[in-house]
Design an enzyme around this catalytic site. Structure first.
Site, PDB file in Angstrom:
ATOM      1  N   LYS A   1       7.966 -27.954  -8.389  1.00  0.00           N
ATOM      2  CA  LYS A   1       9.291 -27.371  -8.614  1.00  0.00           C
ATOM      3  C   LYS A   1       9.146 -25.859  -8.743  1.00  0.00           C
ATOM      4  O   LYS A   1       8.238 -25.357  -9.428  1.00  0.00           O
ATOM      5  CB  LYS A   1       9.906 -27.943  -9.897  1.00  0.00           C
TER       6      LYS A   1
ATOM      7  N   THR B   1       9.182 -33.996  -8.298  1.00  0.00           N
ATOM      8  CA  THR B   1       9.352 -32.600  -8.726  1.00  0.00           C
ATOM      9  C   THR B   1      10.338 -32.541  -9.890  1.00  0.00           C
ATOM     10  O   THR B   1      10.242 -31.658 -10.745  1.00  0.00           O
ATOM     11  CB  THR B   1       9.863 -31.731  -7.559  1.00  0.00           C
TER      12      THR B   1
ATOM     13  N   ARG C   1       5.349  17.656  -4.477  1.00  0.00           N
ATOM     14  CA  ARG C   1       6.343  16.691  -3.973  1.00  0.00           C
ATOM     15  C   ARG C   1       6.759  15.739  -5.077  1.00  0.00           C
ATOM     16  O   ARG C   1       6.072  15.609  -6.108  1.00  0.00           O
ATOM     17  CB  ARG C   1       5.762  15.908  -2.787  1.00  0.00           C
TER      18      ARG C   1
ATOM     19  N   GLN D   1      -3.335   6.839  -3.090  1.00  0.00           N
ATOM     20  CA  GLN D   1      -4.626   6.140  -3.071  1.00  0.00           C
ATOM     21  C   GLN D   1      -5.513   6.543  -4.260  1.00  0.00           C
ATOM     22  O   GLN D   1      -6.060   5.698  -4.959  1.00  0.00           O
ATOM     23  CB  GLN D   1      -5.380   6.427  -1.765  1.00  0.00           C
TER      24      GLN D   1
ATOM     25  N   HIS E   1       9.881   7.532  -0.526  1.00  0.00           N
ATOM     26  CA  HIS E   1       9.999   8.937  -0.136  1.00  0.00           C
ATOM     27  C   HIS E   1      11.348   9.559  -0.508  1.00  0.00           C
ATOM     28  O   HIS E   1      12.389   8.890  -0.439  1.00  0.00           O
ATOM     29  CB  HIS E   1       9.806   9.037   1.382  1.00  0.00           C
TER      30      HIS E   1
HETATM   31  O1  AZA Z   1      -0.006   9.482  -0.982  1.00  0.00           O
HETATM   32  C1  AZA Z   1       0.169   9.323   0.236  1.00  0.00           C
HETATM   33  N1  AZA Z   1      -0.722   8.576   0.935  1.00  0.00           N
HETATM   34  C2  AZA Z   1      -0.616   8.362   2.269  1.00  0.00           C
HETATM   35  O2  AZA Z   1      -1.452   7.659   2.854  1.00  0.00           O
HETATM   36  C3  AZA Z   1       0.483   8.972   2.930  1.00  0.00           C
HETATM   37  N2  AZA Z   1       0.890   9.007   4.236  1.00  0.00           N
HETATM   38  N3  AZA Z   1       2.002   9.745   4.284  1.00  0.00           N
HETATM   39  N4  AZA Z   1       2.312  10.209   3.058  1.00  0.00           N
HETATM   40  C4  AZA Z   1       1.380   9.736   2.194  1.00  0.00           C
HETATM   41  N5  AZA Z   1       1.222   9.913   0.850  1.00  0.00           N
END
Ligand code: AZA
Length: 295
Positions: free
Chosen positions: A10, A57, A176, A228, A256
């Site tokens: 379920k 279930t 940014r 990353q 973005h």
């Molecule tokens: O932090 C980011 N990692 C990316 O791989 C990426 N690609 N475009 N903008 C980005 N900003």
């Protein structure tokens, strides 16, 4: 052909439980959505319409409510393990229970500066999740998660030095907006059995809080060179903070916010360091994922 894999049960079982402290009058609420899928010697229900092996279930749904009535529903790691363990103890032909618990937020209201005894607010759609696999043979594997924690920083994020070639239009940026919906999860070392989960109970809430605090602090303070790199630091710090966690997994959308050139209007400056008005984008969005394990 043969059944190479099967599980059933379920999904979307919504459960609310209240705890009433009769001495203090303080009430505490938990609301969760549960999915429980069973595996075992059930192939004949698919191949031969043999329903004798099927725990309906509907009965699984009933069991979720009874288990919630008779046991703690927090931490979700414990409830999921108790629920899954019930099925492999009760039914000899069921060998694995896959339990997902999504815990919704009910944050206690502060009224006139004091925590209210029985009133709560859904202050975000952030959830605390647990996925547990309770296996007769393999023990209990548990993955805990924070999902839907939406954050934004208005500076302190850059992205430059990336591949520039005939496919590249993205300008390099040193300042940014960064916004994401945090999906962070951590895999615990396998628990041998339910007793082992119970012995670890104090660690589950502590770790959820630590993971959340680490994520927010790093998000806010890191001079981010990329999603990353910042998410890797989060994984590193959670692994360092929690010895019983084997692997940390992040999936972060890059939501973005585009600059808008307004120079067509009387030369209005609104790009680069003059940017103030931006266009938040619903999509496309970056999606950055990583899994970090102990070396
Ligand atoms: O932090 C980011 N990692 C990316 O791989 C990426 N690609 N475009 N903008 C980005 N900003």
């Amino acid at each position: 052909p043969y059944v190479s894999a099967a599980r059933y049960g379920k999904d979307n079982v919504r459960v609310y439980k209240v705890h009433r402290n009769s001495e203090t009058g303080v009430q505490t609420v938990t609301e969760m959505t549960v999915c429980c899928l069973l595996e075992g010697e059930i192939e004949t229900s698919y191949t031969e319409a043999d329903n004798s092996v099927v725990v309906a279930t509907d009965s699984i749904k009933n069991t979720i409510y009874i288990t919630a009535k008779e046991n703690p529903v927090t931490p979700p790691e414990l409830f999921a393990s108790i629920l899954g363990n019930h099925f492999i103890q009760k039914y000899a032909h069921i060998h694995v229970a896959n339990v997902k618990v999504v815990t919704h937020r009910w944050t206690r209201m502060d009224i006139d500066g004091k925590p209210h005894p029985h009133s709560f607010i859904k202050d975000s759609d952030e959830v605390r999740n647990v996925e547990a696999r309770i296996s007769r043979k393999d023990g209990i594997t548990v993955t805990s998660a924070i999902v839907g924690l939406t954050v934004l920083k208005s500076t302190g994020s850059a992205f430059h030095g990336f591949v520039r070639d005939e496919y590249t239009t993205l300008p390099e940026v040193w300042d940014r907006i960064l916004s994401t919906d945090v999906d962070a999860s951590w895999k615990w070392k396998t628990f041998e059995n339910l007793e082992a989960v119970k012995a670890s109970v104090p660690k589950f809430d502590e770790t959820w809080k630590a993971a959340r605090d680490i994520t927010l602090k790093l998000f806010a303070e890191d001079e981010s060179a990329s999603v990353q790199n910042t998410m890797y630091k989060m994984c590193e710090q959670i692994l360092a903070a929690v010895p019983d966690v084997e692997t940390v997994i992040y999936a972060l959308p890059n939501k973005h916010y585009f600059e808008i050139d307004l120079s067509w209007h009387k030369g209005t400056k609104n790009t680069g360091e003059d940017a103030e008005v931006y266009a938040p984008q619903s999509g496309p969005n970056g999606l950055i994922k990583c899994e970090v394990s102990r070396s």
